[in-house]
Structure formats: C-alpha cells, structure tokens
Design an enzyme around this catalytic site. Structure first.
Site, mmCIF file in Angstrom:
data_model
loop_
_atom_site.group_PDB
_atom_site.id
_atom_site.type_symbol
_atom_site.label_atom_id
_atom_site.label_comp_id
_atom_site.label_asym_id
_atom_site.label_seq_id
_atom_site.Cartn_x
_atom_site.Cartn_y
_atom_site.Cartn_z
ATOM 1 N N SER A 1 0.841 -1.202 0.000
ATOM 2 C CA SER A 1 0.000 0.000 0.000
ATOM 3 C C SER A 1 0.875 1.252 0.000
ATOM 4 O O SER A 1 2.000 1.242 0.533
ATOM 5 C CB SER A 1 -0.846 -0.027 1.275
ATOM 6 O OG SER A 1 -1.417 1.224 1.517
ATOM 7 N N TYR B 1 -1.804 -1.756 10.707
ATOM 8 C CA TYR B 1 -2.081 -2.202 9.326
ATOM 9 C C TYR B 1 -0.930 -1.793 8.405
ATOM 10 O O TYR B 1 -0.356 -2.617 7.692
ATOM 11 C CB TYR B 1 -3.407 -1.609 8.821
ATOM 12 C CG TYR B 1 -3.556 -1.783 7.324
ATOM 13 C CD1 TYR B 1 -3.835 -3.041 6.779
ATOM 14 C CD2 TYR B 1 -3.357 -0.713 6.443
ATOM 15 C CE1 TYR B 1 -3.934 -3.214 5.401
ATOM 16 C CE2 TYR B 1 -3.454 -0.882 5.072
ATOM 17 C CZ TYR B 1 -3.743 -2.130 4.546
ATOM 18 O OH TYR B 1 -3.818 -2.296 3.192
ATOM 19 N N LYS C 1 2.249 -4.113 6.398
ATOM 20 C CA LYS C 1 2.660 -4.081 4.983
ATOM 21 C C LYS C 1 4.163 -3.825 4.871
ATOM 22 O O LYS C 1 4.859 -4.436 4.066
ATOM 23 C CB LYS C 1 1.881 -2.991 4.229
ATOM 24 C CG LYS C 1 0.397 -3.272 4.119
ATOM 25 C CD LYS C 1 0.134 -4.447 3.204
ATOM 26 C CE LYS C 1 -1.280 -4.957 3.295
ATOM 27 N NZ LYS C 1 -1.501 -6.238 2.627
#
Ligand code: NAD
Ligand code: UD1
Length: 337
Positions: free
Chosen positions: A125, A150, A154
């Site tokens: 992302s 989150y 990644k």
C-alpha cells in the site's frame, strides 16, 4: 505460466483480478476464508467470465491446507491478497492484524519454498511511504513512518520479501503499492463491500447517495491543498486488476528479480472534487459537513506511476467519471445485500 493461485480471491481486489486473469485465459486457483467477503462472489465471477475458479475455502494460516493446494495443482505463480485491511481495527487489534497479515505470508512463503514455486505478487500500500516529503511519490521515496499496525504489517512483509530475495535471487517477487482503489466492475456484480459503516471515502459517498447513510463527514478543510481538503490518487479497480495481469507477464518474462511498482493514476483529487464529480456524474446530491481532521491522515498523496508504465506497459485508463459511475451502480444494485 498458466496456473495462478490467488489468496483472498473473493475480496474486492482479488475478485476483480480473478476476472481479468480468467478473461486473459489463465486458470485461477483461489483461497478465501470469507472473513471479509461472501461466497456469492464466486457465482458473480462465473457470471461475468463464464469460467470457474478452482476454489478452496480455508485460512492462509493453515499450512496443511496450503500444502494440499500446491500438491493438487501445478501452480506457477501466486498473488497474495489475503489480509485484514481496516486501519482503525488494526489499532485496537494489533495481534490479530500481525498474525493475519504477516504470519500468514510467512506460512505461504514457506510452503512456496518447499514446493519450489518462487513467483509472487504481493499487495502492499502507499501507506508504507508514511508522510512523504516528495510528491508525486516515486518508488525511490523512503518508506517507513507508518502510523498504525495495518500499515506496519505491509512494511514488515515488504522487508521480509526483500530479505528473501537477498537470500535467494532465483525468486521473482513483485510488490505493488496501491494508492486508492475505488469503483467496481461495470456489471455491478462485484465491488467493494466493507463490513459495517465504510471507513473509506468512495464507499461512504456511495451510501450517502443511496440514502443508506445520512451525511458524509469531510475530515478537515485546513490542509495546505487546493481547497483545503485531503488529496489522493484514486484508481479504478478494473485498471488496478489489469496491472496484476501485467505483473504476471513480467514474472514470466524476467523469471527472477525484485520489482516494486506504484499503482496509481498520477493524478491527485481533493475530497471536495470527488464529491462534485460524484454528484455531477450520477446526478445526485451528497450531503456533507466539514469536521475535524482524522488522526493519521496525510494532506497529499499521489503517485508517480511512470515506472509501471515503462516496465510493465501498464497505465490506468479509466477516469473519475467511470470511478464514480461504477461505484454508484454497484452500491445501488447491492443495497441490503
Ligand atoms: P478485502 O478484505 O476485500 O479482501 C481480502 C480477502 O482476503 C477477503 O475476501 C477475506 O475474506 C480474505 N482473507 C483475509 N484473511 C484471510 C486468511 N487468513 N485466509 C484466507 N482468506 C483471507 O481487501 P482488498 O481491498 O481486496 O485488499 C486486498 C489486499 O490489498 C489486502 O492485502 C490489502 O491490505 C491490500 N490493499 C488494499 C487496499 C484497498 O484500498 N482496498 C489498498 C492497499 C492495499
Ligand atoms: C486509507 C488508509 C490507508 C489504506 C487505504 C486503503 C488511513 C489513515 N489510511 O487511505 O492506510 O491503505 O485507506 O484504501 O485510514 N475522507 C473523508 N471522509 C470520510 C472518509 C475519508 O473526508 O468519511 C477523506 C480522508 O480524510 C482522505 C480521503 O478522504 O483525505 C481518502 O480517505 P480514505 O478513502 O479513507 O483513504 P486514505 O486515507 O487515503
């Protein structure tokens, strides 16, 4: 290279990517545990393409299941979408997020190594760039400074993949850093179906348009941007899905290597521009009010998407009009589903 294993194949990006791969003649073997999707997506994919995914229901953390899938199928490459994606939830449930987003990838990579399947596309992302000082953001910009579990999950997986490639450069690894995927398949049969109240802008606007939600809260109008609201790089989900076909072609052609690409349009739109475009394209009124900034938001984030164009021969073709039209079409067709 014909057989592609897709984890999270029933989710938002997985379902659209499955459609594009099936349309291009690939065989898709899919895994999903339906933690954030529904089994009817499989029927929708069949309705759109006339082709079936060879589907396994289960969890990517289940090593025995992964072994079974790799034994029963001659898999050439993997696209890994299975993860949790709510920024807010990740702050409250870091352990669950790190297990599902990091441990599961380790389980997958371990089985891939054992089975000698060494080609993978990973869904990362733009959040890994944190608050980039350089805009538009290129792949060379520094990563780190993530503000929630989150985003950090990644970042961790990107590091793991870098280390793996350093240890064994016969792997073919492609990391895609998505900017803001929006919209839905033109058929309205698949799209983004967030659980509960959407946290992201476009699904929220769509639900205000259908009157499922009363009013959009615009998070801040005092940023240093064209109209004071946050600027993002919104990319149509079908364009994003097509990039994965190009990624598979790249891994086929180059056989090994470590590749990282931004997937965006290279254009930034503000929240107010998105509202205006949505109203105009769909001839609806979006009720909104300006509220405080959302903690953790950056002012401006959009991609320099030229590397993907140069090396993959991919660029986004669909503009704001299609994004708004297809998002609304999907939401209208799926009220109360
Ligand atoms: P999604 O939640 O719609 O899809 C993920 C799918 O994976 C769901 O169908 C879910 O049921 C499944 N899943 C989750 N954990 C699983 C597990 N342990 N085993 C098996 N299945 C599991 O999300 P999405 O929007 O399609 O995102 C796909 C990937 O792209 C994710 O890794 C996400 O973090 C990443 N990503 C998404 C966005 C975005 O805006 N949608 C942006 C950047 C990155
Ligand atoms: C968010 C996540 C990012 C994740 C991405 C996935 C945060 C801080 N970032 O990105 O990690 O990869 O989703 O899609 O959550 N907005 C409103 N009102 C709303 C919703 C959003 O004004 O109800 C604004 C936001 O302030 C932002 C823009 O709309 O300026 C886009 O927001 P959103 O769709 O949530 O995406 P990001 O914040 O860019």
């Amino acid at each position: 290279m014909k057989n592609i294993f897709i984890t999270g194949c029933c989710g938002y990006i997985g379902s659209h990517t499955s459609v594009e791969l099936l349309n291009e003649g690939y065989e898709v073997i899919g895994l999903d545990n339906f933690s954030n999707s529904k089994p009817r997506v499989l029927d929708a994919i069949y309705e759109i393409t006339g082709k079936k995914i060879k589907f396994y229901e289960g969890d990517m953390l289940d090593k025995n299941l992964l072994k079974k899938i790799f034994t029963e199928n001659k898999i050439d490459a993997v696209i890994d979408f299975a993860a949790f994606k709510s920024v807010g939830d990740s702050v409250n449930m870091p352990i669950e997020y790190y297990i599902n987003n990091v441990s599961s990838v380790l389980t997958l990579l371990n089985v891939m190594k054992e089975q000698d399947v060494k080609k993978i596309i990973f869904s990362s992302s733009a959040t890994v760039y944190g608050e980039s000082k350089i805009i538009p953001i290129t792949e060379k910009c520094s990563i780190g400074g993530t503000t929630n579990p989150y985003g950090t999950s990644k970042l961790f997986v990107e590091k793991i993949l870098q280390d793996l490639y350093k240890a064994d450069n016969t792997w073919g690894i492609c990391i895609f850093r998505y900017f803001n995927p929006v919209g839905a398949h033109q058929s309205g049969l698949i799209g983004e179906e967030p659980n509960g109240v959407p946290a992201n802008l476009m699904p929220f606007i769509s639900k205000v348009a259908t009157k499922e939600l009363k009013e959009l809260k615009v998070f801040g109008n005092d940023y240093n941007t064209k109209d004071g609201t946050g600027v993002r790089d919104y990319i149509h989900i079908v364009d994003l899905a097509k990039a994965h076909v190009k990624g598979i072609e790249k891994l086929k052609k180059d056989s090994s290597g470590m590749f990282i690409y931004n997937l965006g349009t290279g254009k930034g739109y503000s929240v107010l521009e998105m509202i205006n475009a949505f109203e105009k394209v769909n001839n609806v009124k979006i009720n909104y009010k300006i509220v405080e900034r959302r903690p953790g938001d950056v002012a401006i984030c959009y991609a320099d998407a030229s590397l993907a164009k140069k090396e993959l021969g991919w660029s986004a073709l669909l503009g704001l009009e299609n994004m708004c039209k297809d998002a609304y079409n999907f939401t209208q067709k799926n009220i109360n589903n």
